[in-house]
Design a protein around this motif. Sequence first.
Motif, short mmCIF file in Angstrom:
data_model
loop_
_atom_site.label_atom_id
_atom_site.label_comp_id
_atom_site.label_asym_id
_atom_site.label_seq_id
_atom_site.Cartn_x
_atom_site.Cartn_y
_atom_site.Cartn_z
N PHE A 214 64.58 23.08 44.46
CA PHE A 214 63.33 22.39 44.13
C PHE A 214 63.60 21.53 42.91
CE2 PHE A 214 59.29 21.99 41.89
CZ PHE A 214 58.44 21.62 42.91
N TRP A 215 63.19 20.28 42.98
CA TRP A 215 63.36 19.41 41.82
C TRP A 215 62.16 18.49 41.72
CZ3 TRP A 215 64.07 14.51 39.79
CH2 TRP A 215 64.60 14.50 38.48
N GLU A 216 61.61 18.43 40.54
CA GLU A 216 60.40 17.65 40.35
C GLU A 216 60.53 16.81 39.09
OE1 GLU A 216 56.63 19.62 40.83
OE2 GLU A 216 55.70 18.48 39.19
N PHE A 217 60.08 15.56 39.18
CA PHE A 217 60.01 14.74 37.99
C PHE A 217 58.56 14.57 37.57
CE2 PHE A 217 59.50 10.71 35.72
CZ PHE A 217 60.33 10.96 34.64
N GLN A 218 58.27 15.00 36.34
CA GLN A 218 56.96 14.78 35.73
C GLN A 218 57.18 13.88 34.53
OE1 GLN A 218 55.95 18.79 34.54
NE2 GLN A 218 55.09 19.29 36.53
N ARG A 219 56.31 12.90 34.36
CA ARG A 219 56.44 12.01 33.20
C ARG A 219 56.32 12.82 31.92
NH1 ARG A 219 55.20 6.47 32.52
NH2 ARG A 219 56.29 5.86 30.63
N ARG A 220 55.33 13.72 31.88
CA ARG A 220 55.16 14.66 30.76
C ARG A 220 55.01 16.05 31.37
NH1 ARG A 220 50.06 11.27 28.80
NH2 ARG A 220 49.72 11.70 30.99
N THR A 221 55.48 17.08 30.66
CA THR A 221 55.32 18.44 31.16
C THR A 221 53.85 18.70 31.47
OG1 THR A 221 57.15 19.16 29.78
CG2 THR A 221 55.68 20.87 30.60
N GLY A 222 53.59 19.19 32.68
CA GLY A 222 52.21 19.52 33.05
C GLY A 222 51.52 18.44 33.84
N ASP A 223 52.09 17.23 33.87
CA ASP A 223 51.51 16.17 34.70
C ASP A 223 51.75 16.49 36.19
OD1 ASP A 223 50.80 14.75 32.49
OD2 ASP A 223 52.09 13.02 32.89
N PHE A 224 51.01 15.80 37.04
CA PHE A 224 51.35 15.85 38.45
C PHE A 224 52.74 15.25 38.62
CE2 PHE A 224 46.87 16.53 39.39
CZ PHE A 224 46.96 17.38 40.48
N ALA A 225 53.42 15.66 39.70
CA ALA A 225 54.74 15.13 39.98
C ALA A 225 54.65 13.63 40.24
CB ALA A 225 55.32 15.82 41.22
N THR A 226 55.60 12.88 39.70
CA THR A 226 55.80 11.52 40.18
C THR A 226 56.45 11.63 41.56
OG1 THR A 226 56.19 10.84 37.90
CG2 THR A 226 56.73 9.24 39.61
N VAL A 227 57.51 12.41 41.63
CA VAL A 227 58.14 12.77 42.90
C VAL A 227 58.61 14.22 42.79
CG1 VAL A 227 60.27 12.47 44.26
CG2 VAL A 227 58.86 10.47 43.71
N ALA A 228 58.43 14.98 43.86
CA ALA A 228 59.00 16.33 43.92
C ALA A 228 59.62 16.52 45.30
CB ALA A 228 57.93 17.40 43.69
N VAL A 229 60.75 17.22 45.33
CA VAL A 229 61.42 17.49 46.61
C VAL A 229 61.75 18.98 46.69
CG1 VAL A 229 63.52 17.08 47.98
CG2 VAL A 229 62.37 15.15 46.84
N ALA A 230 61.45 19.56 47.83
CA ALA A 230 61.82 20.95 48.11
C ALA A 230 62.77 20.96 49.30
CB ALA A 230 60.57 21.78 48.41
N VAL A 231 63.83 21.74 49.18
CA VAL A 231 64.81 21.87 50.27
C VAL A 231 64.96 23.36 50.58
CG1 VAL A 231 67.22 21.55 50.95
CG2 VAL A 231 66.06 19.77 49.63
N ALA A 232 64.94 23.69 51.87
CA ALA A 232 65.14 25.08 52.29
C ALA A 232 66.07 25.10 53.49
CB ALA A 232 63.80 25.72 52.65
N CYS A 233 67.04 26.00 53.44
CA CYS A 233 68.02 26.08 54.54
C CYS A 233 68.21 27.54 54.95
CB CYS A 233 69.39 25.56 54.11
SG CYS A 233 69.40 23.85 53.57
N VAL A 234 68.68 27.69 56.18
CA VAL A 234 69.23 28.97 56.60
C VAL A 234 70.71 28.73 56.82
CG1 VAL A 234 69.26 30.74 58.41
CG2 VAL A 234 67.08 29.72 57.68
N VAL A 235 71.54 29.55 56.20
CA VAL A 235 72.99 29.40 56.33
C VAL A 235 73.53 30.66 57.00
CG1 VAL A 235 75.17 29.07 55.09
CG2 VAL A 235 73.08 27.97 54.26
N GLU A 236 74.23 30.44 58.11
CA GLU A 236 74.81 31.59 58.83
C GLU A 236 76.28 31.30 59.10
OE1 GLU A 236 71.02 33.38 61.32
OE2 GLU A 236 72.09 31.64 62.11
N GLY A 237 77.13 32.24 58.74
CA GLY A 237 78.56 32.09 58.99
C GLY A 237 79.12 30.80 58.39
N GLY A 238 78.61 30.42 57.24
CA GLY A 238 79.14 29.24 56.57
C GLY A 238 78.55 27.93 57.05
N SER A 239 77.66 27.95 58.06
CA SER A 239 77.05 26.69 58.52
C SER A 239 75.56 26.72 58.29
CB SER A 239 77.26 26.47 60.02
OG SER A 239 78.49 26.90 60.42
#
Lengths: 162, 290
Positions: free
Chosen positions: B182-207
């Motif tokens: 998860f990575w989010e850019f806020q102009r100031r702490t506590g502001d709404f995100a300018t942009v936020a991205v969430a990534v979720a994966c399932v990894v099995e056997g190295g893939s």
Amino acid sequence: MREVHVTVNGASAAAAIDPRMLLSDFLRDRLGLTGTHVGCEHGYCGSCTVLVDGASTRSCLTLAVQVDGKSVHTVESLAAHGAELHPIQQALKDCHGLQCGFCTPGLLMSVAELASNGSTCTRDEIREHLAGNTCRCTGYQHIVDAVEQVMRSLRSEAVDVS
Amino acid sequence: MKPPKFAYHAPQSLTEALQTLAGVGDEAVLLAGGQSLLPLLNMRLASPAHVVDLGRVPGLDDIRVTNGHAEVGAMVTHRRMEVDPLIAHAVPLAQKAAGYVGFRAIRNRGTVGGSVAHADPAAEWPLVLLTLDGEIELTSANGSRTIRADDFFESVYSTAKRSDEVVTSVRFGTRFERNWGFWEFQRRTGDFATVAVAVACVVEGGSVTEARVGIAGAAEKPVRCTTAEQALLAGSTSAASEAAAAAQDAVDPYDDVHGSSSYRKRLVFAATKRAATQALGHHYGVLDHA
């Protein structure tokens, strides 16, 4: 009108109020507790911060009817009029953590929450916690100094905000 | 800067709340923590005839982890999501995102259900629900229905919730608990995100066998980016960069005072690369989320 019963700074208060009345206005206009300051009135500046059941709360973003039956602490709870300053207030004074004083009541209540469990924080954590309290005088440096000082002095004991 | 007049309802049960809504729903707003509603009322951007306060309705603040989901009651606060051990264990991405919601005083009172129903396009919970195959439970006097996050969020402040319905709980998928970022850019702490991205994966056997890339702040609602997900599934050594490039190409962000469209596109690249690197790096033990 709606009847509310709130414990404010340890004393019970009851009043019949218009449901649209903000907690900030209830505290200031009904109870005369003008230590809670009203700045932006949309939750940004933090001047109106009080504790509701121990948790910092924007009193301008809370209807008074929402705290019916709850316990509220305002800046007036920290030290009685004319009495010795609370350690958090003393630290702000010692470290020059205030100038005009408008933001100070809300800031004090945010610090009271942070210090209430007796833990210590890094300067970054202090800044993060106080991000919701806007101060246009100090540049924050001396405020962070003050919070560090109070946390050092109270390391082993919880701050009593009741 | 004071709320307009409204009729106030404080139901003591969900049944009573739903009956009230069945009567006056079209002219009513629901009050949960109030951290989105009160600014709207104070600024007179909303003038509802009725306010229905859910604060005294019991049973809306449970957190349960069952059967591949973490079910979170609508009245659970952001702060509780930040510190609850069940959430930290089952949905660490949600715990991480919770810390980015507003200021501490906002997190103390604001609720997950309130944020979801408000549907700000830059808010954290819509993004995290979309990314984690989330679902929203809606209840009316006629019963409950469950709707997928993809179908629930429609546009800015606009959802599939009807005026007679209450968001009663949300469900986050828990099978991504190991590989997430998860990575989010806020102009100031506590502001709404300018942009936020969430990534979720399932990894099995190295893939990477499943991948989700969610982006907030680049459209009128949070969006999944399937081309970025395909890049993660392809599993090259530069998968995070490829996903980031795909995400940057896929979005067509709006301009506003917080950032131009081209600036947001570049933030989407940076945010996706960092979140994807976390998600994959966690698997390889390279990065710590602390």
